[in-house]
Motif scaffolding. Structure first.
Motif, PDB file in Angstrom:
ATOM      1  N   ALA A 106      60.086   6.857  39.054  1.00  0.00           N
ATOM      2  CA  ALA A 106      59.934   8.064  39.878  1.00  0.00           C
ATOM      3  C   ALA A 106      58.506   8.600  39.780  1.00  0.00           C
ATOM      4  O   ALA A 106      57.897   8.974  40.790  1.00  0.00           O
ATOM      5  CB  ALA A 106      60.943   9.126  39.452  1.00  0.00           C
ATOM      6  N   VAL A 107      57.960   8.632  38.575  1.00  0.00           N
ATOM      7  CA  VAL A 107      56.573   9.076  38.384  1.00  0.00           C
ATOM      8  C   VAL A 107      55.628   8.141  39.134  1.00  0.00           C
ATOM      9  O   VAL A 107      54.729   8.589  39.854  1.00  0.00           O
ATOM     10  CB  VAL A 107      56.219   9.130  36.874  1.00  0.00           C
ATOM     11  CG1 VAL A 107      54.719   9.247  36.659  1.00  0.00           C
ATOM     12  CG2 VAL A 107      56.953  10.283  36.209  1.00  0.00           C
ATOM     13  N   ALA A 108      55.845   6.844  38.977  1.00  0.00           N
ATOM     14  CA  ALA A 108      54.994   5.864  39.663  1.00  0.00           C
ATOM     15  C   ALA A 108      55.132   5.989  41.178  1.00  0.00           C
ATOM     16  O   ALA A 108      54.140   5.891  41.910  1.00  0.00           O
ATOM     17  CB  ALA A 108      55.343   4.448  39.212  1.00  0.00           C
ATOM     18  N   ALA A 109      56.351   6.218  41.661  1.00  0.00           N
ATOM     19  CA  ALA A 109      56.565   6.358  43.100  1.00  0.00           C
ATOM     20  C   ALA A 109      55.812   7.568  43.648  1.00  0.00           C
ATOM     21  O   ALA A 109      55.096   7.463  44.655  1.00  0.00           O
ATOM     22  CB  ALA A 109      58.061   6.472  43.405  1.00  0.00           C
ATOM     23  N   LEU A 110      55.944   8.701  42.989  1.00  0.00           N
ATOM     24  CA  LEU A 110      55.235   9.906  43.445  1.00  0.00           C
ATOM     25  C   LEU A 110      53.720   9.725  43.364  1.00  0.00           C
ATOM     26  O   LEU A 110      52.986  10.103  44.286  1.00  0.00           O
ATOM     27  CB  LEU A 110      55.675  11.119  42.633  1.00  0.00           C
ATOM     28  CG  LEU A 110      57.114  11.579  42.870  1.00  0.00           C
ATOM     29  CD1 LEU A 110      57.494  12.667  41.866  1.00  0.00           C
ATOM     30  CD2 LEU A 110      57.293  12.071  44.298  1.00  0.00           C
ATOM     31  N   ALA A 111      53.266   9.133  42.279  1.00  0.00           N
ATOM     32  CA  ALA A 111      51.819   8.944  42.107  1.00  0.00           C
ATOM     33  C   ALA A 111      51.255   7.947  43.111  1.00  0.00           C
ATOM     34  O   ALA A 111      50.186   8.178  43.681  1.00  0.00           O
ATOM     35  CB  ALA A 111      51.518   8.486  40.677  1.00  0.00           C
ATOM     36  N   THR A 112      51.975   6.851  43.354  1.00  0.00           N
ATOM     37  CA  THR A 112      51.460   5.869  44.307  1.00  0.00           C
ATOM     38  C   THR A 112      51.537   6.389  45.736  1.00  0.00           C
ATOM     39  O   THR A 112      50.647   6.106  46.544  1.00  0.00           O
ATOM     40  CB  THR A 112      52.199   4.516  44.201  1.00  0.00           C
ATOM     41  OG1 THR A 112      53.608   4.725  44.353  1.00  0.00           O
ATOM     42  CG2 THR A 112      51.905   3.832  42.887  1.00  0.00           C
ATOM     43  N   LEU A 113      52.549   7.170  46.048  1.00  0.00           N
ATOM     44  CA  LEU A 113      52.617   7.765  47.382  1.00  0.00           C
ATOM     45  C   LEU A 113      51.466   8.749  47.584  1.00  0.00           C
ATOM     46  O   LEU A 113      50.899   8.830  48.674  1.00  0.00           O
ATOM     47  CB  LEU A 113      53.975   8.432  47.613  1.00  0.00           C
ATOM     48  CG  LEU A 113      55.151   7.452  47.741  1.00  0.00           C
ATOM     49  CD1 LEU A 113      56.471   8.203  47.804  1.00  0.00           C
ATOM     50  CD2 LEU A 113      54.981   6.531  48.933  1.00  0.00           C
ATOM     51  N   SER A 114      51.099   9.461  46.528  1.00  0.00           N
ATOM     52  CA  SER A 114      49.946  10.364  46.651  1.00  0.00           C
ATOM     53  C   SER A 114      48.651   9.565  46.811  1.00  0.00           C
ATOM     54  O   SER A 114      47.733  10.001  47.502  1.00  0.00           O
ATOM     55  CB  SER A 114      49.859  11.322  45.465  1.00  0.00           C
ATOM     56  OG  SER A 114      49.428  10.663  44.307  1.00  0.00           O
ATOM     57  N   LEU A 115      48.579   8.371  46.209  1.00  0.00           N
ATOM     58  CA  LEU A 115      47.405   7.510  46.409  1.00  0.00           C
ATOM     59  C   LEU A 115      47.276   7.106  47.880  1.00  0.00           C
ATOM     60  O   LEU A 115      46.172   6.981  48.404  1.00  0.00           O
ATOM     61  CB  LEU A 115      47.492   6.243  45.555  1.00  0.00           C
ATOM     62  CG  LEU A 115      47.349   6.390  44.050  1.00  0.00           C
ATOM     63  CD1 LEU A 115      47.532   5.037  43.368  1.00  0.00           C
ATOM     64  CD2 LEU A 115      46.021   7.004  43.677  1.00  0.00           C
ATOM     65  N   LEU A 116      48.418   6.904  48.516  1.00  0.00           N
ATOM     66  CA  LEU A 116      48.397   6.532  49.926  1.00  0.00           C
ATOM     67  C   LEU A 116      47.970   7.699  50.815  1.00  0.00           C
ATOM     68  O   LEU A 116      47.356   7.499  51.863  1.00  0.00           O
ATOM     69  CB  LEU A 116      49.763   6.019  50.368  1.00  0.00           C
ATOM     70  CG  LEU A 116      50.195   4.696  49.756  1.00  0.00           C
ATOM     71  CD1 LEU A 116      51.640   4.381  50.125  1.00  0.00           C
ATOM     72  CD2 LEU A 116      49.269   3.572  50.174  1.00  0.00           C
ATOM     73  N   LEU A 117      48.301   8.901  50.385  1.00  0.00           N
ATOM     74  CA  LEU A 117      47.966  10.087  51.181  1.00  0.00           C
ATOM     75  C   LEU A 117      46.536  10.566  50.960  1.00  0.00           C
ATOM     76  O   LEU A 117      45.921  11.125  51.861  1.00  0.00           O
ATOM     77  CB  LEU A 117      48.944  11.220  50.866  1.00  0.00           C
ATOM     78  CG  LEU A 117      50.395  10.959  51.260  1.00  0.00           C
ATOM     79  CD1 LEU A 117      51.288  12.079  50.753  1.00  0.00           C
ATOM     80  CD2 LEU A 117      50.524  10.776  52.762  1.00  0.00           C
ATOM     81  N   VAL A 118      46.030  10.375  49.752  1.00  0.00           N
ATOM     82  CA  VAL A 118      44.677  10.831  49.417  1.00  0.00           C
ATOM     83  C   VAL A 118      43.779   9.593  49.276  1.00  0.00           C
ATOM     84  O   VAL A 118      43.739   8.973  48.229  1.00  0.00           O
ATOM     85  CB  VAL A 118      44.670  11.656  48.109  1.00  0.00           C
ATOM     86  CG1 VAL A 118      43.275  12.127  47.775  1.00  0.00           C
ATOM     87  CG2 VAL A 118      45.639  12.809  48.202  1.00  0.00           C
ATOM     88  N   ARG A 119      43.128   9.245  50.335  1.00  0.00           N
ATOM     89  CA  ARG A 119      42.280   8.064  50.347  1.00  0.00           C
ATOM     90  C   ARG A 119      40.878   8.401  49.855  1.00  0.00           C
ATOM     91  O   ARG A 119      40.339   9.469  50.197  1.00  0.00           O
ATOM     92  CB  ARG A 119      42.187   7.465  51.763  1.00  0.00           C
ATOM     93  CG  ARG A 119      43.500   7.101  52.401  1.00  0.00           C
ATOM     94  CD  ARG A 119      44.383   6.161  51.636  1.00  0.00           C
ATOM     95  NE  ARG A 119      43.669   4.982  51.169  1.00  0.00           N
ATOM     96  CZ  ARG A 119      44.006   4.325  50.087  1.00  0.00           C
ATOM     97  NH1 ARG A 119      45.041   4.706  49.360  1.00  0.00           N
ATOM     98  NH2 ARG A 119      43.322   3.288  49.697  1.00  0.00           N
TER      99      ARG A 119
END
Length: 126
Positions: A106-119
């Motif tokens: 869950a932590v990895a999912a939230l963090a990686t999704l934020s990586l996709l949003l903040v380029r």
């Protein structure tokens, strides 16, 4: 760093638990093998988000994290049964390592999704 940490914990726990699930198998593949595959994918994803901040690597990491969490939850709450070469992995019980895996994913999912949003700015990806 948070994405890589969550993926690294996911990788460790799947590798650690794999032998426990070797006996659960379909005619083609065992659950232990699938755990080892998840461990390898999560380790690779962790390495990629640490080394390269580009869209393909971030997308791969997000897919590994979100996909792993989705499968964990589905197989905990739904008795899917055997699907072709995939064994019946229904396990409706929560225990410490499974809970830790869910939190890490869950932590990895939230963090990686934020990586996709903040380029990152610029062409290099860092």
């Amino acid at each position: 760093m948070l994405a890589a940490a969550g993926l690294a914990v996911d990788a460790y726990l799947h590798a650690h638990l794999a032998d426990r699930y070797d006996a659960i198998a379909s005619s083609v593949v065992g659950q232990g093998t699938l755990f080892r595959l998840e461990a390898a994918l999560a380790a690779l994803a962790a390495l990629l988000v640490l080394v390269w901040r580009r869209l393909p690597e971030d997308l791969f990491a997000a897919l590994v994290a979100v996909g792993g969490l989705a499968l964990l939850l589905v197989y905990c709450y739904v008795d899917v049964g055997e699907l072709g070469p995939i064994p019946d992995m229904y396990e409706p019980v929560w225990y410490g390592e499974k809970e830790a895996t869910a939190v890490a994913q869950a932590v990895a999912a939230l963090a990686t999704l934020s990586l996709l949003l903040v380029r990152p700015r610029g062409g290099r990806g860092h």
